[in-house]
Design a protein around this motif. Structure first.
Motif, PDB file in Angstrom:
ATOM      1  N   VAL A  94     -26.079  -4.731 -35.572  1.00 34.52           N
ATOM      2  CA  VAL A  94     -24.857  -4.151 -35.002  1.00 34.52           C
ATOM      3  C   VAL A  94     -24.866  -2.628 -35.161  1.00 34.52           C
ATOM      4  CG1 VAL A  94     -22.341  -4.022 -35.248  1.00 34.52           C
ATOM      5  CG2 VAL A  94     -23.483  -6.236 -35.303  1.00 34.52           C
ATOM      6  N   VAL A  95     -25.217  -2.160 -36.354  1.00 40.86           N
ATOM      7  CA  VAL A  95     -25.231  -0.719 -36.589  1.00 40.86           C
ATOM      8  C   VAL A  95     -26.301  -0.048 -35.739  1.00 40.86           C
ATOM      9  CG1 VAL A  95     -25.624   1.083 -38.313  1.00 40.86           C
ATOM     10  CG2 VAL A  95     -24.216  -0.878 -38.869  1.00 40.86           C
ATOM     11  N   THR A  96     -27.472  -0.681 -35.602  1.00 39.92           N
ATOM     12  CA  THR A  96     -28.530  -0.129 -34.758  1.00 39.92           C
ATOM     13  C   THR A  96     -28.046   0.003 -33.319  1.00 39.92           C
ATOM     14  OG1 THR A  96     -30.240  -1.084 -36.162  1.00 39.92           O
ATOM     15  CG2 THR A  96     -30.889  -0.483 -33.937  1.00 39.92           C
ATOM     16  N   ALA A  97     -27.367  -1.010 -32.821  1.00 36.63           N
ATOM     17  CA  ALA A  97     -26.835  -0.945 -31.459  1.00 36.63           C
ATOM     18  C   ALA A  97     -25.799   0.164 -31.327  1.00 36.63           C
ATOM     19  CB  ALA A  97     -26.227  -2.290 -31.070  1.00 36.63           C
ATOM     20  N   LEU A  98     -24.960   0.331 -32.348  1.00 29.90           N
ATOM     21  CA  LEU A  98     -23.953   1.389 -32.323  1.00 29.90           C
ATOM     22  C   LEU A  98     -24.611   2.765 -32.292  1.00 29.90           C
ATOM     23  CD1 LEU A  98     -20.958   2.356 -32.615  1.00 29.90           C
ATOM     24  CD2 LEU A  98     -21.379   2.352 -35.068  1.00 29.90           C
ATOM     25  N   VAL A  99     -25.595   2.965 -33.164  1.00 32.24           N
ATOM     26  CA  VAL A  99     -26.256   4.271 -33.223  1.00 32.24           C
ATOM     27  C   VAL A  99     -27.041   4.534 -31.941  1.00 32.24           C
ATOM     28  CG1 VAL A  99     -28.040   5.610 -34.414  1.00 32.24           C
ATOM     29  CG2 VAL A  99     -26.315   4.380 -35.735  1.00 32.24           C
ATOM     30  N   ASP A 100     -27.830   3.539 -31.493  1.00 36.45           N
ATOM     31  CA  ASP A 100     -28.647   3.728 -30.290  1.00 36.45           C
ATOM     32  C   ASP A 100     -27.801   3.819 -29.018  1.00 36.45           C
ATOM     33  OD1 ASP A 100     -30.882   3.690 -31.880  1.00 36.45           O
ATOM     34  OD2 ASP A 100     -31.440   1.621 -31.387  1.00 36.45           O
ATOM     35  N   GLY A 101     -26.727   3.049 -28.950  1.00 38.39           N
ATOM     36  CA  GLY A 101     -25.936   2.996 -27.728  1.00 38.39           C
ATOM     37  C   GLY A 101     -24.815   4.000 -27.649  1.00 38.39           C
ATOM     38  N   PHE A 102     -24.382   4.544 -28.797  1.00 42.34           N
ATOM     39  CA  PHE A 102     -23.231   5.444 -28.775  1.00 42.34           C
ATOM     40  C   PHE A 102     -23.511   6.784 -29.449  1.00 42.34           C
ATOM     41  CE2 PHE A 102     -19.194   7.021 -30.516  1.00 42.34           C
ATOM     42  CZ  PHE A 102     -18.489   7.167 -29.339  1.00 42.34           C
ATOM     43  N   ILE A 103     -24.017   6.745 -30.679  1.00 45.48           N
ATOM     44  CA  ILE A 103     -24.200   7.983 -31.444  1.00 45.48           C
ATOM     45  C   ILE A 103     -25.297   8.862 -30.833  1.00 45.48           C
ATOM     46  CG2 ILE A 103     -24.755   8.957 -33.713  1.00 45.48           C
ATOM     47  CD1 ILE A 103     -22.086   7.470 -33.693  1.00 45.48           C
ATOM     48  N   THR A 104     -26.475   8.258 -30.555  1.00 47.55           N
ATOM     49  CA  THR A 104     -27.571   9.044 -29.981  1.00 47.55           C
ATOM     50  C   THR A 104     -27.194   9.640 -28.631  1.00 47.55           C
ATOM     51  OG1 THR A 104     -29.193   7.744 -31.202  1.00 47.55           O
ATOM     52  CG2 THR A 104     -29.998   8.980 -29.311  1.00 47.55           C
ATOM     53  N   PRO A 105     -26.582   8.883 -27.699  1.00 53.09           N
ATOM     54  CA  PRO A 105     -26.150   9.515 -26.447  1.00 53.09           C
ATOM     55  C   PRO A 105     -25.095  10.602 -26.671  1.00 53.09           C
ATOM     56  CG  PRO A 105     -26.236   7.153 -26.170  1.00 53.09           C
ATOM     57  CD  PRO A 105     -26.440   7.425 -27.625  1.00 53.09           C
ATOM     58  N   LEU A 106     -24.249  10.437 -27.687  1.00 56.33           N
ATOM     59  CA  LEU A 106     -23.254  11.458 -27.997  1.00 56.33           C
ATOM     60  C   LEU A 106     -23.942  12.735 -28.464  1.00 56.33           C
ATOM     61  CD1 LEU A 106     -20.221  11.985 -28.161  1.00 56.33           C
ATOM     62  CD2 LEU A 106     -20.290  11.192 -30.519  1.00 56.33           C
ATOM     63  N   ILE A 107     -24.970  12.585 -29.308  1.00 56.93           N
ATOM     64  CA  ILE A 107     -25.736  13.758 -29.745  1.00 56.93           C
ATOM     65  C   ILE A 107     -26.410  14.408 -28.536  1.00 56.93           C
ATOM     66  CG2 ILE A 107     -27.743  14.509 -31.101  1.00 56.93           C
ATOM     67  CD1 ILE A 107     -26.930  12.364 -33.162  1.00 56.93           C
ATOM     68  N   THR A 108     -26.959  13.586 -27.644  1.00 61.34           N
ATOM     69  CA  THR A 108     -27.596  14.108 -26.432  1.00 61.34           C
ATOM     70  C   THR A 108     -26.590  14.894 -25.597  1.00 61.34           C
ATOM     71  OG1 THR A 108     -29.105  12.225 -26.391  1.00 61.34           O
ATOM     72  CG2 THR A 108     -28.872  13.456 -24.358  1.00 61.34           C
ATOM     73  N   LEU A 109     -25.392  14.356 -25.456  1.00 59.44           N
ATOM     74  CA  LEU A 109     -24.350  15.013 -24.672  1.00 59.44           C
ATOM     75  C   LEU A 109     -23.932  16.340 -25.306  1.00 59.44           C
ATOM     76  CD1 LEU A 109     -22.417  14.689 -22.243  1.00 59.44           C
ATOM     77  CD2 LEU A 109     -20.818  13.618 -23.817  1.00 59.44           C
ATOM     78  N   ILE A 110     -23.754  16.329 -26.616  1.00 58.05           N
ATOM     79  CA  ILE A 110     -23.303  17.536 -27.316  1.00 58.05           C
ATOM     80  C   ILE A 110     -24.360  18.628 -27.276  1.00 58.05           C
ATOM     81  CG2 ILE A 110     -22.718  18.461 -29.606  1.00 58.05           C
ATOM     82  CD1 ILE A 110     -21.270  15.780 -30.122  1.00 58.05           C
TER      83      ILE A 110
END
Length: 132
Positions: free
Chosen positions: A29-45
């Motif tokens: 679950v945490v891997t999916a959260l980081v890969d699906g939300f956190i990493t794209p957020l870092i990419t966006l920022i």
């Protein structure tokens, strides 16, 4: 073999196995959260088109966005383990060391117990039919 069997049949081993399975599922679950939300957020920022948080020096890529994602992943897992496992167990141990029971019965159960005891006491004091 008897010692090994006794060890495996203890409740702690079963609890440990359940904890490992739940931990593995939570990791997914945490891997999916980081890969699906956190990493794209870092990419966006950071404004990266394909990979966020990456810079290149002399043809060598440094993926600091991956490091940030891994740190966030670690903090999330550590926080969940602390708040859902460590904190409740420490609280329970503190209660037991103070001599408190882990859980007091609800108020309605206490009232029903008192009523039962009062009825039992009344029946013991009142002579039955044919007794004087």
């Amino acid at each position: 073999m008897k010692g090994f069997r006794d060890f495996v049949m203890r409740g702690n081993v079963v609890d440990l196995a359940v904890g490992i399975v739940i931990g593995a599922a939570f990791t997914t679950v945490v891997t999916a959260l980081v890969d699906g939300f956190i990493t794209p957020l870092i990419t966006l920022i950071t404004g990266g088109a394909k990979v966020g948080g990456r810079f290149v020096v002399n043809g060598v890529a440094f993926d600091w966005g991956g490091l940030v994602s891994a740190m966030i992943y670690f903090i999330l897992v550590a926080a969940v383990i602390y708040f859902l496992v460590v904190l409740p167990i420490n609280s329970l141990r503190a209660r037991v060391s103070r001599g408190e029971s882990p859980a007091a019965p609800p108020e309605d159960i206490q009232l029903l117990t008192e009523i039962r005891d009062a009825l039992k006491e009344r029946n013991e004091q009142t002579p039955g039919p044919g007794q004087h």
